[in-house]
Structures are given as structure tokens and as C-alpha cells.
Write an enzyme that holds these catalytic residues in place. Structure first.
Site, PDB file in Angstrom:
ATOM      1  N   GLU A   1       1.015  -0.964   0.157  1.00 58.76           N
ATOM      2  CA  GLU A   1       0.083   0.035  -0.035  1.00 58.76           C
ATOM      3  C   GLU A   1       0.791   1.149  -0.145  1.00 58.76           C
ATOM      4  O   GLU A   1       2.114   1.170   0.074  1.00 58.76           O
ATOM      5  CB  GLU A   1      -0.978   0.157   1.170  1.00 58.76           C
ATOM      6  CG  GLU A   1      -2.085  -1.359   1.195  1.00 58.76           C
ATOM      7  CD  GLU A   1      -2.703  -1.163   2.584  1.00 58.76           C
ATOM      8  OE1 GLU A   1      -2.874  -0.035   2.938  1.00 58.76           O
ATOM      9  OE2 GLU A   1      -3.650  -2.055   2.568  1.00 58.76           O
TER      10      GLU A   1
ATOM     11  N   THR B   1      13.252  -4.059  -1.289  1.00 57.71           N
ATOM     12  CA  THR B   1      14.445  -3.363  -1.876  1.00 57.71           C
ATOM     13  C   THR B   1      15.855  -3.848  -1.319  1.00 57.71           C
ATOM     14  O   THR B   1      15.892  -4.640  -0.296  1.00 57.71           O
ATOM     15  CB  THR B   1      14.412  -1.964  -1.323  1.00 57.71           C
ATOM     16  OG1 THR B   1      14.337  -1.861   0.246  1.00 57.71           O
ATOM     17  CG2 THR B   1      12.984  -1.167  -1.851  1.00 57.71           C
ATOM     18  N   SER B   2      16.912  -3.716  -1.879  1.00 53.57           N
ATOM     19  CA  SER B   2      18.210  -3.934  -1.414  1.00 53.57           C
ATOM     20  C   SER B   2      18.392  -3.498   0.250  1.00 53.57           C
ATOM     21  O   SER B   2      19.084  -4.540   0.816  1.00 53.57           O
ATOM     22  CB  SER B   2      19.217  -3.356  -2.368  1.00 53.57           C
ATOM     23  OG  SER B   2      19.352  -3.938  -3.716  1.00 53.57           O
TER      24      SER B   2
ATOM     25  N   ARG C   1      32.563  -4.236 -33.246  1.00 56.17           N
ATOM     26  CA  ARG C   1      32.875  -2.630 -33.431  1.00 56.17           C
ATOM     27  C   ARG C   1      34.360  -2.602 -33.319  1.00 56.17           C
ATOM     28  O   ARG C   1      35.167  -3.014 -32.546  1.00 56.17           O
ATOM     29  CB  ARG C   1      32.284  -2.036 -31.882  1.00 56.17           C
ATOM     30  CG  ARG C   1      32.647  -0.627 -31.672  1.00 56.17           C
ATOM     31  CD  ARG C   1      31.852   0.078 -32.604  1.00 56.17           C
ATOM     32  NE  ARG C   1      32.072   1.532 -32.325  1.00 56.17           N
ATOM     33  CZ  ARG C   1      31.793   2.570 -33.313  1.00 56.17           C
ATOM     34  NH1 ARG C   1      31.284   2.417 -34.463  1.00 56.17           N
ATOM     35  NH2 ARG C   1      31.857   3.718 -32.785  1.00 56.17           N
TER      36      ARG C   1
ATOM     37  N   THR D   1       1.278  -6.095  -9.582  1.00 55.47           N
ATOM     38  CA  THR D   1       1.705  -6.703 -11.109  1.00 55.47           C
ATOM     39  C   THR D   1       0.783  -7.180 -11.249  1.00 55.47           C
ATOM     40  O   THR D   1      -0.031  -8.200 -10.644  1.00 55.47           O
ATOM     41  CB  THR D   1       2.947  -7.411 -10.759  1.00 55.47           C
ATOM     42  OG1 THR D   1       3.936  -6.470 -10.201  1.00 55.47           O
ATOM     43  CG2 THR D   1       3.435  -8.051 -12.028  1.00 55.47           C
TER      44      THR D   1
ATOM     45  N   GLU E   1       9.582  -6.594  -4.327  1.00 61.83           N
ATOM     46  CA  GLU E   1       9.677  -7.917  -3.488  1.00 61.83           C
ATOM     47  C   GLU E   1      10.854  -7.469  -2.399  1.00 61.83           C
ATOM     48  O   GLU E   1      11.500  -8.587  -2.149  1.00 61.83           O
ATOM     49  CB  GLU E   1       9.859  -9.277  -4.400  1.00 61.83           C
ATOM     50  CG  GLU E   1       8.609  -9.377  -5.406  1.00 61.83           C
ATOM     51  CD  GLU E   1       8.078 -10.679  -5.401  1.00 61.83           C
ATOM     52  OE1 GLU E   1       8.544 -11.639  -4.734  1.00 61.83           O
ATOM     53  OE2 GLU E   1       7.270 -11.057  -6.342  1.00 61.83           O
TER      54      GLU E   1
ATOM     55  N   GLY F   1       8.881 -15.685  -4.076  1.00 60.33           N
ATOM     56  CA  GLY F   1       9.188 -14.804  -5.035  1.00 60.33           C
ATOM     57  C   GLY F   1      10.203 -14.143  -5.315  1.00 60.33           C
ATOM     58  O   GLY F   1      10.997 -13.843  -6.383  1.00 60.33           O
TER      59      GLY F   1
ATOM     60  N   TRP G   1       0.869  -0.856  -6.749  1.00 58.86           N
ATOM     61  CA  TRP G   1       2.231  -1.506  -7.158  1.00 58.86           C
ATOM     62  C   TRP G   1       1.882  -2.764  -7.352  1.00 58.86           C
ATOM     63  O   TRP G   1       2.808  -3.950  -7.063  1.00 58.86           O
ATOM     64  CB  TRP G   1       3.387  -1.272  -6.483  1.00 58.86           C
ATOM     65  CG  TRP G   1       3.692   0.275  -6.030  1.00 58.86           C
ATOM     66  CD1 TRP G   1       3.797   1.143  -6.996  1.00 58.86           C
ATOM     67  CD2 TRP G   1       3.757   0.770  -5.000  1.00 58.86           C
ATOM     68  NE1 TRP G   1       4.055   2.285  -6.648  1.00 58.86           N
ATOM     69  CE2 TRP G   1       4.014   2.117  -5.023  1.00 58.86           C
ATOM     70  CE3 TRP G   1       3.659   0.186  -3.654  1.00 58.86           C
ATOM     71  CZ2 TRP G   1       4.018   2.883  -3.962  1.00 58.86           C
ATOM     72  CZ3 TRP G   1       3.670   1.257  -2.547  1.00 58.86           C
ATOM     73  CH2 TRP G   1       4.172   2.447  -2.848  1.00 58.86           C
TER      74      TRP G   1
END
Length: 385
Positions: free
Chosen positions: A124, A369-370, A265, A155, A367, A239, A153
Site C-alpha cells: 500500500e 529493496t536491497s 565494433r 503486478t 519484492e 518470489g 504496485w
């Protein structure tokens, strides 16, 4: 080493990604949507029910095998891989771990076949990293529950046919009383709100969900009326392994593009792949990707055993956090270096590494944050007993 079955599934996923996904990924990014037919094709392969037991119409595979396939799909397109991860991971896990036999028999076959797409509605506006701060409520009545609130958020929020919605039940008892509810997205009062304009993963539909006195029957409550928060956190452990595999797939795609570009290249009369600085970047990419994949695979093995491995290491939640943390940050570093190898072309939208760099950033956020993952890992290291 992968088993023969895992190698076969990896090749199947790799061929599908190369033929059906990668050629369309840039257009999906521009259009902010992937073609729905690709979900039907994933379903035909069984890739929407990989962890669902065969008695419920799934493939009944283990987590390591599922992650092998997910990495390949993410290598083709990270947005599609995210939808596949939600369909295979958190939602079926909640049902398998905590649902009744009737709930499993009703819902799992439709999810595994792709007839119904699933959403996972936990976060939320004021309760992202701390889901215990949610304000969405579920009030009991004679025939079931009335759910009201706003989720952010989500998904698959606009794509989903059914969403697992977490809401405060007000039930007395220890801890925070949260229930997990199976909500039909066609129900009166269920509204899809604003779609987020995201930096990356643009083909994935991330939306707000508004629940205005949505009525659900009593049989839509999964696993008791006060333990939904623990169910959600357990689902996030699975997850996070999926996001780790997704991140590895993104990083692999970026490394492969950068390697091919460096070989063709020409600068100063020779391919830039012959310069030590470029070779060094590619060497670090390959090494970190291999390490990330190993950490994800180890987390999957720990998940299967539902305990720490024999090395006496941390428990499953910490191992899942480690896998996602390292893999997502690896993807961010690898894609950034891929853009540098492409030089000015890497900054242009028509070249794939720009999109991959944007997609990689998302894996460091959703799912967990770091920063939150480091807290999870650190807490497991300092816990007594």
C-alpha cells in the site's frame, strides 16, 4: 550440474524465448504491453503451472527447475518473466501451503492452465517495505467478508482474473491480524486504478487496486483469518528467488549483447574486444553472473529442504534475500557496463542494452529493496539460538 530433465526444460525455454519473445521485446517496451497470445503459448508449454502438482494440472516440478526456465524467459523479456513469476510463485504457494483441498481443487488447475491470471495485492502507499502497516480492512458478515482499501504496485493488476488480497481482519490474538483473500477481479467494487508509468519493465502492467466494499464468500479466505501476514512473507521468500532468476536472465542478455557488439565494433583498426579494458569488463560480467546464478540455485535448494543447508548457513528467508540482493545488484552493474561498452549507441533507445538497464533497476526494488534485504540477512546473522 543440471539434471537431464532440467537441461531439456532449459532448452525448451531458451528456444521459446529466442523465437517468440526476444524479437518482440523492444516493441512491447514501446507499446507498454506484451501480446496476450504469448501467455497462451507459455501455458501450452506448462510454464504457468511449473510448481503446481500434477494432480492439480501443473507440471509438479521443483523450484530449481522452475528457476532454470524463468531465467531463460527473462533473458528474452523481463516484463513477461515477471508475470510468469507471479503466476508460478507467490499466488500458488499461498494456496498450496495454506489452502483447503476445495480451494486447491478450484483454483490451482485454472492458474496452471492459464485460464485465469493471478495478481498479488499486498503493498500500500504507506505500507511498502513494512506490510504490517496496511490499512485495507476485511469486515466479517454472515456470508463472508467485506473488503475495503487501496493496494499499490500490483503486478498483473489489470490483467488478473483473481487476486490474493491481504487485509486486516480485526481478529483478536497475537500479532497483526491479517487475512489472505481470493478476490474475483470482476466483483462489484473492485476497480483498477491508475497504471504506473515505470522506468523499466514497461510491458508489465503495474497498477493501483481500489476495493470499495467488495463482497467475498467465506470460502475465499485462505489459511485462517489472522495469519495472512506470515503467509505473505513466506510467499515473498519464493518470489525473491524468482526475481533473482529474472535478474540473472537480464544480466545474461546484456552481457551477450555487449560481447557480440565488442567483437564487431572497430576502433583504431581492430575490434574493441581486443582491448584490455573491454575484456576486463566482460570477464567481471561473466564471473558475477555465474556467482549470482549459483546463489539463486543454492537458495532454491534450501527452499526445497525448507531449512538451512548442511553447511550450517542461514535459514531460507535469508538465503532468498541473499540471492535476490546479489543477483539484482549484479544485473544493475552488468547492464550499466554493457551500456558503456556500446558507448553512445548504448544510450539510444534502438539498442537493447538501454532497455535492459532500465529493467534491471526494477529488480533492486520490488519484492524487497536491497536495503530491506540487507536487514533480513543481518537479522538472521545476529539472531540468538
Amino acid at each position: 550440474m543440471l539434471t537431464s530433465d532440467q537441461l531439456e526444460i532449459r532448452e525448451l525455454a531458451r528456444d521459446f524465448a529466442a523465437g517468440e519473445i526476444a524479437p518482440r521485446a523492444a516493441a512491447w517496451d514501446r507499446n507498454r504491453a506484451f501480446d496476450r497470445d504469448v501467455l497462451d503459448k507459455l501455458a501450452e508449454l506448462g510454464f504457468l503451472g511449473m510448481l503446481v502438482p500434477s494432480e492439480y494440472g501443473g507440471l509438479g516440478l521443483d523450484v530449481p527447475t522452475y528457476l532454470v526456465a524463468l531465467e531463460e524467459i527473462a533473458r528474452g523479456d523481463a516484463s513477461l518473466a515477471l508475470t510468469m513469476a507471479i503466476q508460478n510463485g507467490p499466488v500458488p504457494h499461498v494456496l498450496l501451503a495454506h489452502g483447503t483441498e476445495a480451494q486447491k481443487s478450484e483454483w490451482l488447475p485454472t492458474l496452471a492452465s492459464g485460464k485465469k491470471i493471478a495478481g498479488f495485492a499486498l503493498s500500500e502507499a504507506g505500507a511498502g517495505s513494512d506490510p504490517s502497516g496496511m490499512t485495507t480492512t476485511a469486515r466479517r458478515h454472515a456470508d463472508g467478508w467485506t473488503i475495503s482499501g487501496v493496494k499499490r504496485w500490483v503486478t498483473n493488476g489489470s490483467l488478473a482474473d483473481v487476486a490474493v488480497v491481504f487485509a486486516l481482519t480485526g481478529t483478536e490474538g497475537p500479532g497483526i491480524p491479517v487475512g489472505a483473500f481470493l478476490v474475483d477481479t470482476a466483483a462489484d467494487g473492485y476497480r483498477v486504478g491508475r497504471r504506473e508509468a515505470t522506468m523499466g519493465l514497461r510491458a508489465s502492467e503495474t497498477v493501483s487496486i481500489e476495493l470499495d466494499h467488495v463482497q467475498v464468500n467465506g470460502d475465499r479466505l485462505v489459511g485462517g483469518e489472522s495469519r495472512g501476514l506470515s503467509h505473505a512473507l513466506g510467499a515473498l521468500d519464493l518470489g525473491r528467488l524468482g526475481i533473482g532468476a529474472q535478474a540473472v536472465g537480464i544480466a545474461r542478455a546484456a552481457m551477450e549483447h555487449a560481447t557480440a557488439y565488442a567483437r564487431q565494433r572497430q576502433q583504431f583498426g581492430r575490434p574493441i574486444a581486443e582491448f584490455g579494458a573491454i575484456r576486463s569488463k566482460l570477464a567481471v560480467m561473466a564471473t558475477e553472473i555465474a556467482a549470482a546464478r549459483a546463489l539463486v540455485f543454492e537458495g532454491a535448494l534450501a527452499w526445497e529442504s525448507r531449512s538451512a543447508l548442511a553447511d550450517g548457513g542461514p535459514p531460507v528467508p535469508a538465503r532468498s534475500a541473499m540471492a535476490k540482493l546479489f543477483a539484482s545488484e549484479t544485473a544493475a552493474r552488468v547492464t550499466e557496463d554493457a551500456v558503456r561498452i556500446f558507448g553512445g549507441y548504448g544510450f539510444m533507445r534502438e539498442f537493447p542494452v538501454e532497455r535492459l538497464m532500465r529493467d534491471a533497476k526494477g529488480t533492486e526494488i520490488y519484492e524487497g529493496t536491497s536495503e530491506i534485504l540487507r536487514l533480513v540477512i543481518g537479522r538472521s546473522m545476529t539472531a540468538e539460538g
